[in-house]
Write a protein that holds these residues in place. Sequence first.
Motif, short mmCIF file in Angstrom:
data_model
loop_
_atom_site.label_atom_id
_atom_site.label_comp_id
_atom_site.label_asym_id
_atom_site.label_seq_id
_atom_site.Cartn_x
_atom_site.Cartn_y
_atom_site.Cartn_z
N HIS A 21 -9.57 -55.65 18.91
CA HIS A 21 -9.76 -55.11 20.26
C HIS A 21 -11.24 -55.14 20.64
O HIS A 21 -12.12 -55.11 19.77
CB HIS A 21 -9.20 -53.68 20.34
CG HIS A 21 -9.19 -53.15 21.74
ND1 HIS A 21 -10.23 -52.39 22.24
CD2 HIS A 21 -8.31 -53.30 22.75
CE1 HIS A 21 -9.94 -52.09 23.51
NE2 HIS A 21 -8.79 -52.63 23.83
N TYR A 23 -13.11 -52.93 21.51
CA TYR A 23 -13.89 -51.77 21.08
C TYR A 23 -14.28 -51.82 19.61
O TYR A 23 -14.97 -50.91 19.12
CB TYR A 23 -13.10 -50.47 21.30
CG TYR A 23 -12.72 -50.12 22.72
CD1 TYR A 23 -13.44 -50.57 23.80
CD2 TYR A 23 -11.63 -49.29 22.97
CE1 TYR A 23 -13.08 -50.23 25.10
CE2 TYR A 23 -11.28 -48.93 24.25
CZ TYR A 23 -12.00 -49.41 25.32
OH TYR A 23 -11.64 -49.05 26.58
N ASP A 37 -8.28 -57.38 25.37
CA ASP A 37 -7.78 -56.06 25.78
C ASP A 37 -6.34 -55.91 25.26
O ASP A 37 -5.79 -56.85 24.65
CB ASP A 37 -7.89 -55.87 27.30
CG ASP A 37 -6.92 -56.73 28.11
OD1 ASP A 37 -6.28 -57.64 27.53
OD2 ASP A 37 -6.80 -56.51 29.33
N LEU A 39 -3.47 -55.93 26.67
CA LEU A 39 -2.48 -56.88 27.19
C LEU A 39 -2.65 -58.26 26.54
O LEU A 39 -1.69 -58.86 26.05
CB LEU A 39 -2.59 -57.00 28.72
CG LEU A 39 -1.59 -57.96 29.35
CD1 LEU A 39 -0.15 -57.50 29.10
CD2 LEU A 39 -1.82 -58.10 30.86
N PHE A 60 -0.95 -48.15 17.56
CA PHE A 60 0.04 -48.57 18.56
C PHE A 60 -0.05 -50.06 18.85
O PHE A 60 0.94 -50.71 19.18
CB PHE A 60 -0.06 -47.72 19.85
CG PHE A 60 -1.22 -48.09 20.77
CD1 PHE A 60 -1.14 -49.16 21.64
CD2 PHE A 60 -2.38 -47.33 20.76
CE1 PHE A 60 -2.19 -49.49 22.49
CE2 PHE A 60 -3.44 -47.65 21.60
CZ PHE A 60 -3.34 -48.74 22.47
N MET A 61 -1.25 -50.62 18.71
CA MET A 61 -1.42 -52.06 18.96
C MET A 61 -0.75 -52.88 17.86
O MET A 61 -0.07 -53.87 18.12
CB MET A 61 -2.91 -52.41 19.02
CG MET A 61 -3.63 -51.72 20.14
SD MET A 61 -5.39 -52.13 20.11
CE MET A 61 -5.89 -51.31 21.62
N HIS A 172 -12.62 -41.46 26.92
CA HIS A 172 -12.90 -41.69 28.35
C HIS A 172 -13.06 -40.38 29.11
O HIS A 172 -13.83 -40.29 30.07
CB HIS A 172 -11.80 -42.56 28.97
CG HIS A 172 -11.87 -43.99 28.51
ND1 HIS A 172 -11.30 -44.42 27.35
CD2 HIS A 172 -12.51 -45.07 29.04
CE1 HIS A 172 -11.55 -45.71 27.18
NE2 HIS A 172 -12.29 -46.14 28.19
N HIS A 195 -13.36 -47.92 33.36
CA HIS A 195 -11.98 -48.06 32.87
C HIS A 195 -11.10 -46.99 33.53
O HIS A 195 -11.54 -45.83 33.65
CB HIS A 195 -11.97 -47.91 31.34
CG HIS A 195 -10.71 -48.40 30.72
ND1 HIS A 195 -9.57 -47.63 30.69
CD2 HIS A 195 -10.40 -49.58 30.13
CE1 HIS A 195 -8.60 -48.33 30.08
NE2 HIS A 195 -9.09 -49.52 29.74
N GLU A 197 -8.88 -45.17 32.44
CA GLU A 197 -8.60 -43.98 31.62
C GLU A 197 -9.60 -42.87 31.90
O GLU A 197 -9.45 -41.75 31.39
CB GLU A 197 -8.65 -44.33 30.12
CG GLU A 197 -7.43 -45.09 29.63
CD GLU A 197 -7.51 -45.45 28.15
OE1 GLU A 197 -8.36 -44.90 27.43
OE2 GLU A 197 -6.73 -46.31 27.73
N THR A 212 -10.48 -53.43 29.84
CA THR A 212 -11.69 -53.96 29.18
C THR A 212 -11.86 -55.45 29.50
O THR A 212 -12.99 -55.91 29.71
CB THR A 212 -11.64 -53.72 27.66
OG1 THR A 212 -10.43 -54.25 27.12
CG2 THR A 212 -11.73 -52.25 27.33
P1 13P Z 1 -7.61 -52.02 27.36
O1 13P Z 1 -8.40 -52.87 26.43
O2 13P Z 1 -6.22 -52.54 27.51
O3 13P Z 1 -8.30 -51.85 28.66
O4 13P Z 1 -7.39 -50.59 26.70
C1 13P Z 1 -8.29 -49.62 26.49
C2 13P Z 1 -7.93 -48.72 25.40
O5 13P Z 1 -8.33 -47.60 25.38
C3 13P Z 1 -7.14 -49.20 24.33
O6 13P Z 1 -6.95 -48.20 23.47
#
Ligand code: 13P
Length: 300
Positions: A21, A23, A37, A39, A60-61, A172, A195, A197, A212
């Motif tokens: 991801h 992050y 991201d 998706l 969860f991903m 966030h 974002h 969130e 993201t």
């Molecule tokens: P996205 O990368 O889908 O924007 O998600 C942000 C996020 O917090 C994932 O945990």
Amino acid sequence: MDIRKEITQLKAEKNAIILAHNYCLPEVQDIADFVGDSLALAIKASETDAEVIVFCGVRFMAEGAKIVNPEKTVLMPEPDALCPMASMCSPDQIISIRSGNPDAAVVGYVNSTAAAKTEMDICCTSANAVNVVDSLPQDVVIFVPDANLGAYVQSKLPAKRIIFWDGYCPTHQAITPAMVRNLKEVHPQAEVLMHPECRPQALELADFIGSTAGILERARSSSAQEFIIGTERGIIHRLRQENPAKEFYDFEVAICPMMKMTDLTSILDCLRHERTKVVLDESVAKRARTSLDRMLQLKG
Ligand code: 13P
Ligand code: SF4
């Protein structure tokens, strides 16, 4: 042997792909085959030919990757990397809120457990939440678990009535409107990319709101030279890599500790010993797949 070389070698031997991801730690993003991201990662996981998927991110991903690939091995280098928002709404809570609103559709953010996904009509990510809700025939939509993302969708779709849950992302949520205002005062020329969130009052100060991937795309295409980034700080690595001549300012508080758990040592260990495997109850995975597949079929 150098840890990077060893990871690359083991990856080839095991026909594995590393997904990370936006992050994740910089060194994890750099070794990954694909960084994206939520998706884009879900789409990539559903399309890959690799036999083994190493998921660098949160549970969860990785569960999502397993749900769409029940026959594949999905590994999590750090199985305890859990998104706190994902545990804020249980399947029973969804059943209960649905029973009070029988005509409403249930849209669930992918930041949720596999068990919660079994009670959702369709999933969404921050990239497609507005399109997903807009695509539904129902006028009333129960949106779980993220109240801030739900409020953002409501602001874009006034004809729908959204019933919110009270989940949130602590990372966030930590970005306050006052922090955004202060940083804008210091960098008045900067475009503010946030974002969904984030809190609605903070989002009011944004020039652009997106996932993201959306933030990365906006930073690339914008003529601005300076940006204030209202999301988790890990994204700054790619922003700087892709836009070396542009300046990025972010918020010290915006760190997701769960996204920082995976490092090169845990990836190497995970590939060497094929651990930790994501294992889901078969019937849960099957039912959760319906809501994820509906989202993936929309592709928007
Ligand atoms: P996205 O990368 O889908 O924007 O998600 C942000 C996020 O917090 C994932 O945990
Ligand atoms: Fe969950 Fe927030 Fe971390 Fe994303 S940034 S994984 S929503 S806690």
